[in-house]
Write a protein that holds these residues in place. Structure first.
Motif, PDB file in Angstrom:
ATOM      1  N   TYR A  80      67.781  12.860 -52.730  1.00  0.00           N
ATOM      2  CA  TYR A  80      66.663  11.929 -52.539  1.00  0.00           C
ATOM      3  C   TYR A  80      66.655  10.845 -53.619  1.00  0.00           C
ATOM      4  CZ  TYR A  80      61.971  10.019 -52.220  1.00  0.00           C
ATOM      5  OH  TYR A  80      60.912   9.150 -52.112  1.00  0.00           O
ATOM      6  N   ARG A 144      48.998  -0.299 -51.903  1.00  0.00           N
ATOM      7  CA  ARG A 144      50.152   0.527 -51.539  1.00  0.00           C
ATOM      8  C   ARG A 144      51.226  -0.334 -50.857  1.00  0.00           C
ATOM      9  NH1 ARG A 144      49.124   5.926 -48.131  1.00  0.00           N
ATOM     10  NH2 ARG A 144      47.265   5.857 -49.434  1.00  0.00           N
TER      11      ARG A 144
ATOM     12  N   PRO B  28      59.304   9.964 -59.078  1.00  0.00           N
ATOM     13  CA  PRO B  28      59.104   9.828 -57.616  1.00  0.00           C
ATOM     14  C   PRO B  28      59.480  11.076 -56.831  1.00  0.00           C
ATOM     15  CG  PRO B  28      60.212   7.898 -58.505  1.00  0.00           C
ATOM     16  CD  PRO B  28      60.139   8.884 -59.623  1.00  0.00           C
ATOM     17  N   ALA B  58      50.841   6.857 -54.492  1.00  0.00           N
ATOM     18  CA  ALA B  58      50.541   6.991 -53.060  1.00  0.00           C
ATOM     19  C   ALA B  58      51.724   6.471 -52.247  1.00  0.00           C
ATOM     20  CB  ALA B  58      49.270   6.228 -52.706  1.00  0.00           C
ATOM     21  N   ALA B  59      52.318   5.369 -52.712  1.00  0.00           N
ATOM     22  CA  ALA B  59      53.480   4.804 -52.016  1.00  0.00           C
ATOM     23  C   ALA B  59      54.671   5.751 -52.120  1.00  0.00           C
ATOM     24  CB  ALA B  59      53.837   3.439 -52.606  1.00  0.00           C
ATOM     25  N   GLU B  60      54.893   6.285 -53.327  1.00  0.00           N
ATOM     26  CA  GLU B  60      56.027   7.199 -53.495  1.00  0.00           C
ATOM     27  C   GLU B  60      55.822   8.482 -52.693  1.00  0.00           C
ATOM     28  OE1 GLU B  60      58.723   6.401 -54.669  1.00  0.00           O
ATOM     29  OE2 GLU B  60      58.311   4.657 -55.893  1.00  0.00           O
ATOM     30  N   ARG B  61      54.570   8.897 -52.583  1.00  0.00           N
ATOM     31  CA  ARG B  61      54.284  10.091 -51.774  1.00  0.00           C
ATOM     32  C   ARG B  61      54.620   9.824 -50.309  1.00  0.00           C
ATOM     33  NH1 ARG B  61      48.214  12.208 -52.009  1.00  0.00           N
ATOM     34  NH2 ARG B  61      47.973  10.196 -50.976  1.00  0.00           N
ATOM     35  N   ASN B  62      54.326   8.601 -49.842  1.00  0.00           N
ATOM     36  CA  ASN B  62      54.703   8.224 -48.481  1.00  0.00           C
ATOM     37  C   ASN B  62      56.207   8.327 -48.268  1.00  0.00           C
ATOM     38  OD1 ASN B  62      52.042   6.079 -48.322  1.00  0.00           O
ATOM     39  ND2 ASN B  62      52.601   7.240 -46.506  1.00  0.00           N
ATOM     40  N   LEU B  63      56.959   7.759 -49.226  1.00  0.00           N
ATOM     41  CA  LEU B  63      58.417   7.762 -49.095  1.00  0.00           C
ATOM     42  C   LEU B  63      58.960   9.193 -49.099  1.00  0.00           C
ATOM     43  CD1 LEU B  63      59.502   4.834 -51.478  1.00  0.00           C
ATOM     44  CD2 LEU B  63      59.495   4.835 -48.986  1.00  0.00           C
ATOM     45  N   ALA B  64      58.443  10.010 -50.017  1.00  0.00           N
ATOM     46  CA  ALA B  64      58.945  11.392 -50.121  1.00  0.00           C
ATOM     47  C   ALA B  64      58.582  12.207 -48.875  1.00  0.00           C
ATOM     48  CB  ALA B  64      58.384  12.045 -51.377  1.00  0.00           C
TER      49      ALA B  64
END
Lengths: 200, 265
Positions: A80, A144, B28, B58-64
């Motif tokens: 990842y 975001r 991340p 929040a953005a990195e959580r989306n990607l992960a």
């Protein structure tokens, strides 16, 4: 031996120690993740041609860097970090070649000189102010979207898909409205700092 | 403002703002399901609470989460996945017979490449010369691309990495805190040393040339390092003309995680 029964880390170890088995082990390992990486690349690219190019580059980088994988993390976690890094580099480069929605609005980007070592404290203040502006002045979704586009390099179409944005212009509307708020708040702050001489 | 100062753009500011340790953002990859599962419920609660107000996380959580979902993520069509996978299958980076693609592991080969001319009644000196050129080219290619020694294991709980031409002394293995300097054993004849600190994905975080050990890490670099994250550093010894005299094996270290509830996320 049935290679499919081996864990990711066992496959890597076997590839590392047995030259004759390396290609077969790595082929098994990579194939395990083709679908996962393909899905992620499709999600953030917004089109399948771009996703295919991105996924190919990901596995090329993975293959080049695998010799440095020491097993301190799970292979999937390491995969990842490489995937995200490749995607960001490609995405940011692509975004910089395109017309910025904020430019279309006639809003210059907030700029300031790079501070020297003795100005790190001031830089810390700027960074804190930037976070505050992002988190207080902008709607959470605007912030975001800005982060995904400008830092993670995700194309607007990919963000629209990822966040399931239903408005007509998708992520672009959030970029423009969020950028405008950021500029309004942060532009004044920068001007005040510059007038005080701390940044010049 | 001077004319020579680099001008920072919106993405520079955003990136710097959330790479700043004061932001308290975790790496991340922390948002991957398997990484979250390895944390205590309290740690997960703190992470989620952080992401509630932090747009970067929040953005990195989306990607992960999308990575975890893979082909099952909403909006991803099976036919598109099949298209991408078919491209991957067709252009696998794994070396195939007769190709010259990258080989990630330096596995010692048991025999050198050989080119044996097929016996023929009609050999003449031109054929012999051609065969010699092929053998020379194969030998040269082997020397250029031949495998190096496999990497040394990382010592546990400190110690040194031995066996390279320069010995990396500290930090190595698991260390108590974020280091502020890199130490190695001086190499006789060296006029300077080039040191490099990288993330595990080979992203270079800092590099510099110093006259002698130790190399002090700039404060702005130290501030970007996280506990519980593995970093890699190496050092090259340079001669008076800048020529490379030797190098260390890559040394890996990580600072122990903070006791629960006392440190940044």
């Amino acid at each position: 031996m049935d290679l499919d029964r081996l864990s990711d880390e066992e496959l890597i170890e076997r590839a590392r120690s047995e030259s004759g088995a390396a290609d077969t082990c790595l082929a098994v390992l990579y194939r395990r993740y083709y679908t996962k990486v393909a899905g992620w690349c499709l999600r953030i690219s917004g089109d399948r041609q771009g996703a295919a190019d991105l996924a190919q580059e990901v596995f090329l980088r993975v293959h080049e860097r695998l010799g440095g994988f020491r097993g301190d993390s799970r292979f999937s976690t390491w995969l990842y970090t490489v995937t995200r890094s490749v995607a960001i580099n490609r995405g940011v480069a692509a975004r910089r070649r395109e017309t910025d929605p904020l430019d279309q609005e006639g809003m210059p980007e907030p700029v300031a000189p790079e501070p020297g070592a003795d100005e790190m404290a001031e830089k810390g203040e700027i960074l804190a102010a930037f976070r505050e502006a992002m988190e207080r002045d902008l709607e959470p979704l605007e912030a975001r979207v800005l982060y995904l586009h400008y830092v993670d390099g995700v194309p607007l179409a990919g963000i629209t898909e990822m966040l399931n944005l239903q408005n007509k212009s998708g992520a672009k509307a959030f970029i423009v409205s969020g950028g405008r708020k950021l500029k309004r708040r942060f532009g004044r702050w920068l001007a005040r700092q510059s007038a005080g001489g701390t940044l010049s | 403002m001077t004319d020579h100062a680099p001008r920072l753009t919106l993405d520079d500011w955003l990136r710097a703002a959330y790479e700043d340790p004061a932001a308290g953002c975790p790496p991340p990859e922390s948002w991957l399901e398997e990484e979250l599962a390895a944390r205590t419920p309290e740690e997960r609660r703190r992470l989620e609470a952080h992401a509630e107000h932090c747009p970067a996380c929040a953005a990195e959580r989306n990607l992960a989460r999308d990575f975890d979902a893979g082909a099952e993520a909403p909006g991803v069509r099976p036919e598109d996945v099949a298209f991408v996978v078919s491209r991957l299958e067709a252009a696998s980076p794994v070396r195939t017979r007769g190709s010259a693609k990258v080989v990630p592991f330096r596995v010692p080969k048991r025999e050198a490449p050989q080119v044996v001319p097929t016996p023929s009644r009609s050999w003449d000196w031109r054929r012999l010369a051609a065969a010699a050129v092929v053998i020379l080219a194969a030998g040269l290619g082997y020397q250029l691309f031949r495998p190096a020694a496999p990497p040394l294991p990382t010592p546990q709980n400190g110690g040194v990495v031995r066996g390279g031409e320069v010995e990396a002394v500290s930090p190595v293995g698991e260390v108590a805190g974020i280091p502020s300097e890199l130490r190695w054993a001086p190499r006789p004849g060296a006029s300077s040393y080039r040191v490099r600190l990288s993330a595990v994905d080979d992203t270079i975080l800092w590099e510099a040339t110093v006259p002698a050990p130790p190399a002090r890490l700039p404060a702005e670099v130290v501030r970007t390092l996280h506990r519980a994250v593995v970093y890699v550093w190496s050092v090259e010894a340079l001669g008076p003309a800048g020529e490379r005299l030797g190098a260390s094996e890559p040394a890996r270290f990580r600072a122990r995680p903070s006791p629960e509830g006392t440190g940044p996320l």
